[in-house]
Motif scaffolding. Structure first.
Motif, PDB file in Angstrom:
ATOM      1  N   LEU A 224      26.581  29.180  49.852  1.00 27.45           N
ATOM      2  CA  LEU A 224      25.822  29.696  48.713  1.00 27.45           C
ATOM      3  C   LEU A 224      24.809  28.634  48.331  1.00 27.45           C
ATOM      4  N   HIS A 225      23.564  29.033  48.214  1.00 25.22           N
ATOM      5  CA  HIS A 225      22.488  28.102  47.895  1.00 25.22           C
ATOM      6  C   HIS A 225      21.756  28.605  46.653  1.00 25.22           C
ATOM      7  N   LEU A 226      21.780  27.815  45.613  1.00 28.28           N
ATOM      8  CA  LEU A 226      21.068  28.126  44.382  1.00 28.28           C
ATOM      9  C   LEU A 226      19.777  27.319  44.399  1.00 28.28           C
ATOM     10  N   MET A 227      18.668  27.993  44.544  1.00 26.77           N
ATOM     11  CA  MET A 227      17.355  27.348  44.600  1.00 26.77           C
ATOM     12  C   MET A 227      16.789  27.310  43.185  1.00 26.77           C
ATOM     13  N   ILE A 228      16.392  26.132  42.729  1.00 33.07           N
ATOM     14  CA  ILE A 228      15.965  25.943  41.344  1.00 33.07           C
ATOM     15  C   ILE A 228      14.437  25.960  41.250  1.00 33.07           C
ATOM     16  N   TYR A 229      13.923  26.940  40.511  1.00 34.64           N
ATOM     17  CA  TYR A 229      12.485  27.064  40.284  1.00 34.64           C
ATOM     18  C   TYR A 229      12.191  26.956  38.796  1.00 34.64           C
ATOM     19  N   ASP A 230      10.958  26.646  38.491  1.00 32.83           N
ATOM     20  CA  ASP A 230      10.491  26.652  37.116  1.00 32.83           C
ATOM     21  C   ASP A 230      10.382  28.104  36.650  1.00 32.83           C
ATOM     22  N   HIS A 231      10.615  28.328  35.378  1.00 34.56           N
ATOM     23  CA  HIS A 231      10.542  29.679  34.819  1.00 34.56           C
ATOM     24  C   HIS A 231       9.214  30.357  35.142  1.00 34.56           C
TER      25      HIS A 231
END
Length: 179
Positions: free
Chosen positions: A138-145
């Motif tokens: 499982l990969h949670l990719m973090i982006y800016d809103h």
């Protein structure tokens, strides 16, 4: 594996020049769907359903961070060998990581190339998928809103390249009514 990463690996393994012309993602997806129909038609729908259900669980856990499912689990080409990719669109990039720490979730942070070509943080973990009786990535990719606006543009076939919680719920409902 995502298509871009797979193409880069193929070029490297075949010792081809970096500028080698490669098939586009539409051609690759068509070949993947054909392969699945021929070799995995009896098992893939059940495996895909299990991965989508597991993705939904994690999307609900991370609902504060506007999760969107993407990749093969979203597009319907996933098998038990596929990882789950969820993009989070956060006001504060560290908030998702803090949420995982608060819930004692073991993860590995790393930097990857995001959908917009920029580097993004990925929080990767191995989780058990009970219906498949094995662990999956499982990969949670973090982006800016603010990246969410550009993330919703349709792909080359006019389809949404990712889906939010509600869209994934609808997919699961549709899949269960077809079986």
């Amino acid at each position: 594996m995502e298509y871009g990463q797979a193409k880069r690996r193929a070029v490297k393994q075949m010792a081809l020049p970096a500028r080698t012309e490669l098939p586009d993602n539409v051609m690759i997806e068509d070949a993947v769907r054909e392969y699945i129909a021929i070799f995995c038609g009896d098992t893939q729908p059940t495996e895909l359903a299990a991965l989508r259900e597991l993705a939904l669980v994690w999307m609900e856990r991370m609902a504060d961070f506007r999760p969107h499912l993407t990749g093969s689990v979203w597009q319907g080409t996933a098998t038990r060998l596929s990882d789950i990719f969820i993009q989070l669109f956060c006001d504060d990039p560290k908030s998702a990581e803090i949420a995982l720490i608060d819930h004692n979730v073991d993860y590995e942070p790393r930097t990857v190339t995001g959908f917009n070509g920029a580097s993004v943080e990925a929080l990767s973990m191995s989780i058990v998928c009970k219906p498949l009786q094995e662990s999956v990535g499982l990969h949670l990719m973090i982006y800016d809103h603010d990246d969410l606006r550009g993330a919703l543009k349709p792909d080359a076939r006019g389809r949404a390249p990712r889906g939010d919680l509600r869209a994934v719920q609808k997919l699961i409902e549709k899949d269960s009514s077809e079986t």
